[in-house]
Design a protein around this motif. Structure first.
Motif: not given
Length: 334
Positions: A138-165
């Motif tokens: 899909y023409g992506l790179n490493e900067n286009d990868i986030i985890c669920h907990s990062e998504g929450y901090k960005l306001g685009i995902a629900s409040n989950h800790a994975d994978v940083m737990h």
């Protein structure tokens, strides 16, 4: 990375049929110790609307230490983020090993990092390789990868800790994961260089031409079919077109149903293709895991509404007797 494909066609997410243009990848982990990638099909290939499951959830794939199982088309809108990332991100779950439990939602109790290091490294590597494949597709790179907990901090995902737990218990985090993907993208040989006669392949989404300087690839060639490689050499030598090594696609395989028919008979640059390990199972059969004390009659009565339908279960599963055993997984007719 061993990749297998079996779409969850009964899951309401699949039947919704919504598509996305992937802009990123979201990494999750299951928080269900000991349940491996292939086992999630029987757990989630069910309909919430029909009362078969109590959750409205579906991710694109599950990863463990041995293999990757894809359960949604990569460009299908998944139900994994609990937020706007569902509209933009491919989501996959890394399976967690057995031998511990959870409390307070995200606190791992009794997790022995030293004992689980081998499992973690193998699952980590499969996750990295999956991300590399998706980045190339899909023409992506490493900067286009986030985890669920990062998504929450960005306001685009629900409040989950994975994978940083979990990752920090092995001295890792999402920054080191992205670095691993970047290194693999830069240093690994192209995952398509091993394409050979008989392999089933599909075109990368970003591909415009069969090879540099050739005509444009029709949309139906990319979207409607996989392709079978029938030739890699001509007069004993690799075929180079537009400066790229090519293979001949001599058979088409319908993505809906898997029927193999006459192909496009066109030389295509290897770098424009990705190997497909298996054809999706589009039959959509539910499955049932046999419990102690079950009989075919009882299963038919409970799952199909009438005990008299038990011969349908026998026929669908190729059973020659009424004998079943606990742990056996049976397909169920509609």
């Amino acid at each position: 990375m061993k990749l297998f494909t079996k779409y969850m066609t009964r899951n309401d997410c699949y039947t919704a049929g919504r598509k996305i243009t992937p802009k990123g990848i979201m990494v999750h982990s299951t928080a269900v110790p000991g349940v491996m990638a292939a086992e999630w099909f029987s757990r989630w290939n069910k309909s919430y609307k029909a009362g078969e499951i109590n959750r409205q959830v579906c991710v694109h794939a599950f990863v463990d230490d041995k293999e990757v199982w894809q359960y949604l088309p990569w460009d299908h809108r998944g139900w994994h983020a609990g937020g706007a990332a569902n509209n933009t991100h491919i989501g996959f779950e890394i399976c967690e090993p057995a031998g511990f439990s959870y409390k307070s939602g995200s606190v791992m109790v009794g997790y022995d990092a030293a004992k689980q290091e081998d499992y973690f490294r193998k699952a980590w590597q499969n996750a990295v390789e999956l991300c590399v494949m998706l980045c190339k597709k899909y023409g992506l790179n490493e900067n286009d990868i986030i985890c669920h907990s990062e998504g929450y901090k960005l306001g685009i995902a629900s409040n989950h800790a994975d994978v940083m737990h979990w990752f920090p218990k092995h001295g890792e985090n999402m920054d080191t994961f992205r670095k691993a993907v970047k290194k693999a993208l830069e240093n690994s040989t192209d995952i398509n260089t091993d394409i050979g006669i008989g392999d089933m392949v599909e075109f990368k989404v970003s591909v415009k031409n069969y090879y540099p300087g050739s005509v444009e690839v029709p949309t139906w060639v990319k979207n409607d079919y996989y392709h079978r490689v029938t030739q890699t050499l001509y007069k004993g030598k690799p075929v180079i077109k537009g400066g790229k090594e090519c293979v001949l696609l001599g058979k088409k395989v319908k993505k809906s149903g898997g029927q193999e028919i006459a192909g496009i008979n066109t030389w295509v640059a290897k770098e424009n293709l990705v190997i497909v390990n298996s054809i999706p199972d589009n039959k959509g059969n539910r499955t049932y895991t046999v419990q102690k004390g079950d009989t075919l009659w009882r299963i038919a009565e409970k799952e199909l509404g009438r005990g008299t339908r038990f011969p349908e279960i026998k026929k669908l599963n190729g059973l020659t007797s009424d004998t079943i055993y606990p742990g056996q997984v049976l397909k169920l007719p509609e």
